[in-house]
Design a protein around this motif. Structure first.
Motif, mmCIF file in Angstrom:
data_model
loop_
_atom_site.group_PDB
_atom_site.id
_atom_site.type_symbol
_atom_site.label_atom_id
_atom_site.label_comp_id
_atom_site.label_asym_id
_atom_site.label_seq_id
_atom_site.Cartn_x
_atom_site.Cartn_y
_atom_site.Cartn_z
ATOM 1 N N ARG A 40 0.631 -1.262 -0.130
ATOM 2 C CA ARG A 40 0.066 -0.008 -0.038
ATOM 3 C C ARG A 40 0.814 1.295 -0.014
ATOM 4 O O ARG A 40 0.175 2.006 -0.273
ATOM 5 C CB ARG A 40 -1.144 -0.021 1.242
ATOM 6 C CG ARG A 40 -2.393 -0.631 1.073
ATOM 7 C CD ARG A 40 -3.119 -0.841 2.229
ATOM 8 N NE ARG A 40 -2.651 -2.148 2.876
ATOM 9 C CZ ARG A 40 -3.185 -2.702 4.209
ATOM 10 N NH1 ARG A 40 -4.114 -1.960 4.506
ATOM 11 N NH2 ARG A 40 -2.711 -3.669 4.633
ATOM 12 N N THR A 202 -9.842 -4.387 5.311
ATOM 13 C CA THR A 202 -8.419 -3.746 4.912
ATOM 14 C C THR A 202 -8.475 -2.408 4.872
ATOM 15 O O THR A 202 -9.091 -1.777 4.243
ATOM 16 C CB THR A 202 -7.857 -4.535 3.509
ATOM 17 O OG1 THR A 202 -8.072 -5.664 3.589
ATOM 18 C CG2 THR A 202 -6.719 -3.994 3.244
ATOM 19 N N ALA A 205 -8.535 0.076 1.856
ATOM 20 C CA ALA A 205 -8.635 -0.634 0.522
ATOM 21 C C ALA A 205 -9.357 -0.100 -0.526
ATOM 22 O O ALA A 205 -9.472 -0.412 -1.535
ATOM 23 C CB ALA A 205 -8.714 -2.062 0.883
ATOM 24 N N TRP A 296 -7.264 2.230 -5.225
ATOM 25 C CA TRP A 296 -6.887 0.850 -4.539
ATOM 26 C C TRP A 296 -7.853 -0.097 -4.851
ATOM 27 O O TRP A 296 -7.321 -1.468 -4.747
ATOM 28 C CB TRP A 296 -6.556 1.320 -2.946
ATOM 29 C CG TRP A 296 -5.261 1.999 -3.029
ATOM 30 C CD1 TRP A 296 -5.094 3.389 -2.908
ATOM 31 C CD2 TRP A 296 -4.059 1.418 -3.154
ATOM 32 N NE1 TRP A 296 -3.787 3.722 -2.936
ATOM 33 C CE2 TRP A 296 -2.987 2.476 -3.078
ATOM 34 C CE3 TRP A 296 -3.363 0.109 -3.263
ATOM 35 C CZ2 TRP A 296 -1.697 2.513 -3.154
ATOM 36 C CZ3 TRP A 296 -1.981 0.120 -3.259
ATOM 37 C CH2 TRP A 296 -1.328 1.454 -3.170
ATOM 38 N N VAL A 297 -9.182 -0.058 -4.882
ATOM 39 C CA VAL A 297 -10.356 -1.023 -4.846
ATOM 40 C C VAL A 297 -10.146 -1.788 -6.044
ATOM 41 O O VAL A 297 -10.439 -2.951 -6.352
ATOM 42 C CB VAL A 297 -11.618 -0.390 -4.773
ATOM 43 C CG1 VAL A 297 -12.258 -0.305 -5.943
ATOM 44 C CG2 VAL A 297 -12.582 -1.382 -3.932
ATOM 45 N N THR A 302 -4.616 -5.711 -2.944
ATOM 46 C CA THR A 302 -4.885 -5.038 -1.971
ATOM 47 C C THR A 302 -6.130 -5.083 -1.440
ATOM 48 O O THR A 302 -6.629 -5.233 -0.221
ATOM 49 C CB THR A 302 -4.363 -3.440 -1.859
ATOM 50 O OG1 THR A 302 -3.033 -3.256 -2.048
ATOM 51 C CG2 THR A 302 -5.193 -2.760 -0.884
ATOM 52 N N ALA A 303 -7.162 -5.126 -2.517
ATOM 53 C CA ALA A 303 -8.677 -5.137 -2.342
ATOM 54 C C ALA A 303 -9.342 -6.392 -2.651
ATOM 55 O O ALA A 303 -8.750 -6.863 -3.621
ATOM 56 C CB ALA A 303 -9.293 -3.829 -2.801
ATOM 57 N N ASP A 307 -14.199 -5.209 0.118
ATOM 58 C CA ASP A 307 -13.904 -3.620 0.540
ATOM 59 C C ASP A 307 -14.488 -2.740 -0.423
ATOM 60 O O ASP A 307 -14.270 -1.442 -0.094
ATOM 61 C CB ASP A 307 -12.424 -3.703 0.059
ATOM 62 C CG ASP A 307 -11.488 -4.652 0.914
ATOM 63 O OD1 ASP A 307 -11.605 -4.327 2.358
ATOM 64 O OD2 ASP A 307 -10.728 -5.440 0.464
#
Ligand SMILES: Cc1cc2nc3c(=O)[nH]c(=O)nc-3n(C[C@H](O)[C@H](O)[C@H](O)COP(=O)(O)OP(=O)(O)OC[C@H]3O[C@@H](n4cnc5c(N)ncnc54)[C@H](O)[C@@H]3O)c2cc1C
Length: 358
Positions: A40, A202, A205, A296-297, A302-303, A307
């Protein structure tokens, strides 16, 4: 191939856990799914006019740490990475669909927020640079972990090829949700434990960040701090993202919910963000020399689909009791979401790494 501890994830928690294992003279291998370390933490630099490296980069992930976070302060000191205070002197802007743009006096950020000179990725570069390169693998994604007697067999995908690595224990330095949704565990975890781990959000995220870079922080000469709130959007909260010297920059957290963002063309979002910066900070803001957008999604490392639901407050992080000793303590969660204190934050990533490598 065999290793004592296999660390899954080269974000701050994984790299810090690796640093501690190196200091403890233990054997480890760190595998990272992306072609870069940091997770991240992501700092992007605009291209310089002559192709040389520019000394600043702009944070599309975390920007701040705070004075009550001693591990971050200590780590930066040890790594020789400089920090500085978030710029917040001057008036703020507010915009609203009915009243338009207004100016208000903001007492400044309390507690004061601290930034890393050159971008947060400086921390990642410094940590990575101190680890033996042969113990780090990029572009290698873990797809499965099987407990076979006292050994763990970890399946790793690198450039379309699968390799199995034998480890005595595995540190999962990635968000619990991402781990559970993308890594097949054999034997499977009990259903209630699996559900409890997937329920851990998260941190950040579901967010998207936009950064506009200018020749200079021109808003400061108008007595503005670069800080703004908006009920018009697309950014809902904006801050000065300029380096200590050199160019100017503004960053904003997009206020459009993740699900809705999916139906908007990123180019339209970028244009709308530029138009918003112009409304708030004047005509000079209409021509950024670089504009970065990171959602970020849309990033599966990460996601997850979980999220997409917006978070309204900072969750209470930490692991459920049943996750403290999975597979006789051989499978350990150690991303920031697993931390018993400061979970979600950068400081939490350091706490979690410490807790996993006592
Ligand atoms: C937009 C945004 C703003 C934020 N702002 C702040 C802030 O200002 N201050 C703050 O303290 N915190 C902030 N945070 C949170 C901060 O970024 C995190 O606390 C921290 O970076 C988490 O580090 P980590 O190592 O625990 O996890 P991550 O950084 O998520 O690292 C996990 C790593 O695992 C890798 N991975 C995933 N799946 C696999 C797999 N199957 N195989 C191999 N590797 C895999 C990923 O690629 C990633 O590198 C922000 C986050 C975001 C997204």
């Amino acid at each position: 191939m065999k290793t004592e501890t296999l660390i899954v994830g080269g974000g701050l928690s994984g790299l810090y856990a690796a640093t501690r294992l190196l200091q403890q003279k233990q054997d480890f291998l760190l595998v990272e799914g992306r072609d870069r370390m940091g997770g991240r933490i992501l700092s992007e630099a605009p291209e310089s006019h002559d192709g040389s490296n520019v000394p600043w980069a702009f944070d599309l992930g975390p920007t701040w740490y705070w004075p009550d976070q001693p591990r971050m302060a200590r780590l930066l000191r040890e790594l020789g990475v400089e920090s500085f205070q978030q710029f917040s002197s001057g008036a703020s802007r507010y915009e609203d669909p009915q009243r338009g743009v207004e100016t208000f006096r903001n007492p400044g950020m309390t507690p004061v927020s601290l930034r890393v000179a050159g971008g947060m990725a400086r921390v990642i570069d410094a940590l990575t640079g101190r680890l033996p390169p042969e113990r780090l693998r990029r572009s290698s994604r873990v797809t499965g972990i099987t407990k076979n007697g006292i050994k763990l067999e970890v399946s790793l995908q690198t450039a379309g090829e699968t390799q199995v690595i034998e480890a005595e224990r595995v540190l999962l330095a990635l968000p619990p949700r991402v781990a559970l949704r993308s890594i097949k565990l054999i034997p499977a975890l009990p259903q209630n434990l699996r559900e409890a781990l997937i329920a851990i959000p998260t941190w950040m995220a579901g967010h998207a960040k936009v950064v506009a870079v200018y020749d200079r922080p021109f808003w400061r000469t108008q007595g503005l701090s670069g800080h703004a709130f908006s009920h018009v959007g697309p950014a809902m909260e904006i801050h000065d993202a300029s380096p200590p010297e050199g160019p100017g920059a503004l960053f904003g957290f997009l206020g459009i919910p993740a699900e809705q963002r999916r139906s908007i063309d990123p180019e339209a979002l970028r244009s709308a963000a530029t138009a918003q910066f112009e409304r708030l900070f004047g005509p000079e803001a209409a021509q950024p020399k670089a504009l970065f957008l990171k959602d970020w999604v849309e990033d599966p490392l990460t996601a997850t689909a979980d999220d997409l639901a917006p978070l309204t407050s900072h969750p209470r992080y930490g692991l459920p009791p049943a996750a403290q000793k999975i597979w006789d303590g051989q499978l350990v969660f150690c991303a920031t979401e697993a931390a018993s204190r400061q979970g979600g934050f950068l400081e939490g990533a350091l706490v979690a790494a410490e807790e996993a490598t006592p």
